[in-house]
Scaffold this motif. Sequence first.
Motif, PDB file in Angstrom:
ATOM      1  N   ALA A 128       5.480 -11.891 -11.125  1.00 52.39           N
ATOM      2  CA  ALA A 128       5.998 -12.959 -10.263  1.00 52.39           C
ATOM      3  C   ALA A 128       4.872 -13.847  -9.757  1.00 52.39           C
ATOM      4  N   GLU A 129       3.720 -13.233  -9.454  1.00 52.01           N
ATOM      5  CA  GLU A 129       2.592 -13.980  -8.882  1.00 52.01           C
ATOM      6  C   GLU A 129       1.375 -13.080  -8.859  1.00 52.01           C
ATOM      7  N   VAL A 130       0.200 -13.718  -8.809  1.00 51.97           N
ATOM      8  CA  VAL A 130      -1.053 -13.002  -8.611  1.00 51.97           C
ATOM      9  C   VAL A 130      -1.728 -13.592  -7.385  1.00 51.97           C
ATOM     10  N   LEU A 131      -2.053 -12.732  -6.419  1.00 56.72           N
ATOM     11  CA  LEU A 131      -2.715 -13.161  -5.185  1.00 56.72           C
ATOM     12  C   LEU A 131      -4.164 -12.697  -5.230  1.00 56.72           C
TER      13      LEU A 131
ATOM     14  N   SER B 109      -2.042  -7.938  -6.489  1.00 57.83           N
ATOM     15  CA  SER B 109      -3.038  -8.250  -5.462  1.00 57.83           C
ATOM     16  C   SER B 109      -4.413  -7.818  -5.943  1.00 57.83           C
ATOM     17  N   VAL B 110      -5.355  -8.773  -5.953  1.00 55.23           N
ATOM     18  CA  VAL B 110      -6.731  -8.513  -6.377  1.00 55.23           C
ATOM     19  C   VAL B 110      -7.665  -9.022  -5.286  1.00 55.23           C
ATOM     20  N   VAL B 111      -8.656  -8.222  -4.909  1.00 57.91           N
ATOM     21  CA  VAL B 111      -9.628  -8.624  -3.897  1.00 57.91           C
ATOM     22  C   VAL B 111     -10.986  -8.790  -4.570  1.00 57.91           C
ATOM     23  N   SER B 112     -11.607  -9.939  -4.358  1.00 54.57           N
ATOM     24  CA  SER B 112     -12.908 -10.234  -4.947  1.00 54.57           C
ATOM     25  C   SER B 112     -13.997 -10.199  -3.884  1.00 54.57           C
ATOM     26  N   HIS B 113     -15.093  -9.529  -4.215  1.00 51.10           N
ATOM     27  CA  HIS B 113     -16.279  -9.503  -3.353  1.00 51.10           C
ATOM     28  C   HIS B 113     -17.405 -10.200  -4.119  1.00 51.10           C
ATOM     29  N   GLY B 114     -17.253 -11.515  -4.319  1.00 52.82           N
ATOM     30  CA  GLY B 114     -18.215 -12.236  -5.133  1.00 52.82           C
ATOM     31  C   GLY B 114     -18.076 -11.895  -6.606  1.00 52.82           C
ATOM     32  N   GLN B 115     -16.862 -11.563  -7.032  1.00 53.97           N
ATOM     33  CA  GLN B 115     -16.614 -11.074  -8.397  1.00 53.97           C
ATOM     34  C   GLN B 115     -15.728 -12.026  -9.190  1.00 53.97           C
ATOM     35  N   SER B 116     -15.904 -13.313  -8.980  1.00 52.38           N
ATOM     36  CA  SER B 116     -15.033 -14.298  -9.610  1.00 52.38           C
ATOM     37  C   SER B 116     -15.003 -14.171 -11.127  1.00 52.38           C
TER      38      SER B 116
ATOM     39  N   TRP C 116       8.022  -5.351  -6.679  1.00 52.62           N
ATOM     40  CA  TRP C 116       6.963  -4.366  -6.894  1.00 52.62           C
ATOM     41  C   TRP C 116       5.648  -4.978  -6.439  1.00 52.62           C
ATOM     42  N   PHE C 117       4.731  -4.109  -5.955  1.00 47.82           N
ATOM     43  CA  PHE C 117       3.434  -4.582  -5.448  1.00 47.82           C
ATOM     44  C   PHE C 117       2.344  -3.784  -6.149  1.00 47.82           C
ATOM     45  N   CYS C 118       1.498  -4.485  -6.899  1.00 44.66           N
ATOM     46  CA  CYS C 118       0.469  -3.825  -7.698  1.00 44.66           C
ATOM     47  C   CYS C 118      -0.920  -4.153  -7.162  1.00 44.66           C
ATOM     48  N   VAL C 119      -1.659  -3.138  -6.792  1.00 46.95           N
ATOM     49  CA  VAL C 119      -3.036  -3.267  -6.333  1.00 46.95           C
ATOM     50  C   VAL C 119      -3.954  -3.064  -7.534  1.00 46.95           C
ATOM     51  N   LEU C 120      -4.780  -4.073  -7.831  1.00 48.12           N
ATOM     52  CA  LEU C 120      -5.684  -4.005  -8.980  1.00 48.12           C
ATOM     53  C   LEU C 120      -7.111  -4.327  -8.559  1.00 48.12           C
ATOM     54  N   ASN C 121      -8.072  -3.564  -9.060  1.00 46.15           N
ATOM     55  CA  ASN C 121      -9.480  -3.913  -8.870  1.00 46.15           C
ATOM     56  C   ASN C 121      -9.876  -5.020  -9.847  1.00 46.15           C
ATOM     57  N   PRO C 122     -10.836  -5.871  -9.476  1.00 46.49           N
ATOM     58  CA  PRO C 122     -11.281  -6.918 -10.397  1.00 46.49           C
ATOM     59  C   PRO C 122     -11.891  -6.374 -11.682  1.00 46.49           C
TER      60      PRO C 122
ATOM     61  N   ARG D 163     -12.951  -8.340   5.312  1.00 47.08           N
ATOM     62  CA  ARG D 163     -12.026  -7.288   5.731  1.00 47.08           C
ATOM     63  C   ARG D 163     -12.205  -6.076   4.827  1.00 47.08           C
ATOM     64  N   GLY D 164     -11.637  -4.960   5.261  1.00 49.22           N
ATOM     65  CA  GLY D 164     -11.661  -3.755   4.451  1.00 49.22           C
ATOM     66  C   GLY D 164     -10.640  -3.809   3.327  1.00 49.22           C
ATOM     67  N   PHE D 165     -10.720  -2.835   2.431  1.00 48.31           N
ATOM     68  CA  PHE D 165      -9.829  -2.747   1.275  1.00 48.31           C
ATOM     69  C   PHE D 165      -8.360  -2.806   1.696  1.00 48.31           C
ATOM     70  N   GLY D 166      -7.976  -1.924   2.608  1.00 50.23           N
ATOM     71  CA  GLY D 166      -6.584  -1.859   3.024  1.00 50.23           C
ATOM     72  C   GLY D 166      -6.110  -3.108   3.744  1.00 50.23           C
ATOM     73  N   ALA D 167      -6.948  -3.648   4.617  1.00 44.91           N
ATOM     74  CA  ALA D 167      -6.564  -4.847   5.371  1.00 44.91           C
ATOM     75  C   ALA D 167      -6.336  -6.019   4.432  1.00 44.91           C
ATOM     76  N   ASN D 168      -7.159  -6.147   3.398  1.00 40.19           N
ATOM     77  CA  ASN D 168      -6.991  -7.247   2.446  1.00 40.19           C
ATOM     78  C   ASN D 168      -5.680  -7.132   1.679  1.00 40.19           C
ATOM     79  N   HIS D 169      -5.382  -5.944   1.182  1.00 38.65           N
ATOM     80  CA  HIS D 169      -4.150  -5.787   0.407  1.00 38.65           C
ATOM     81  C   HIS D 169      -2.913  -5.859   1.309  1.00 38.65           C
ATOM     82  N   ASN D 170      -3.027  -5.378   2.530  1.00 38.23           N
ATOM     83  CA  ASN D 170      -1.897  -5.517   3.463  1.00 38.23           C
ATOM     84  C   ASN D 170      -1.606  -6.991   3.753  1.00 38.23           C
ATOM     85  N   ALA D 171      -2.674  -7.778   3.926  1.00 35.78           N
ATOM     86  CA  ALA D 171      -2.490  -9.208   4.193  1.00 35.78           C
ATOM     87  C   ALA D 171      -1.833  -9.892   2.999  1.00 35.78           C
ATOM     88  N   ALA D 172      -2.247  -9.517   1.789  1.00 39.37           N
ATOM     89  CA  ALA D 172      -1.623 -10.082   0.592  1.00 39.37           C
ATOM     90  C   ALA D 172      -0.153  -9.668   0.515  1.00 39.37           C
TER      91      ALA D 172
END
Length: 240
Positions: free
Chosen positions: A31-34, A5-12, A80-86, A63-72
Amino acid sequence: MITISVVSHGQSALVEELLKDLARLDMPMIAEVLITLNIPEEILFEPDDFPYPVSVLRNTAPRGFGANHNAAFRQAKGEWFCVLNPDIRLVENPFPVLLEEITRLSAAVIAPMVITPNGGVEDSVRRFPTPFSLVIKFLGCGDGRYIFAAEDVTFRADWVGGMFMLFRAGDFRAIAGFDEKYFLYYEDVDICARLWKSGRSVLACPKVRVIHDAQRASRRSLRYMRWHMVSMLRYLWKHW
């Protein structure tokens, strides 16, 4: 199999470089990248260009950091669930060693050694903050970080930074993921505290390294500094 799971804030552009790292290092365990776009932006890559499934999720409101990763996580298929910064860069495939160590030591979450672009060790593995330790940190007398070197043995730590966290999906689900009352900062400290309180453990693994070009926005922006302070006070109120 791992869901990333990766969250972008204009960081494409940063996201694209991370995806290229994952492809270059040949990681069949993915398995996948969200990718969650927290604000409107045009992606600079084609999801089909990579050797693993890439899904792009677009928020209608930030959304906040946690809300975004929870939604993913609610869409995640991996064991396994991996949280990664861009802004994480990979110099090696960290997952085989991380999976081996978290399985061997029966922990809920594990993190690699995080280094800066110039090779310094980041303060991403620390002891839990207390009112006293925060005063000591403010006075410049220590920030609670664990001292370790590359290739040291994997060890149990109070908490690890949210720029790279590899969870057992079952343990992440069991404690309902991140606390979404934190908008930004301290979500990683909080989830590690809750894992320990639930009888689970947290690992730091210096046997593998990743690079993190930290932005440290809270040191430059009053808005980010305010979020940092509010999250710190929320954590202390909740856990102390």
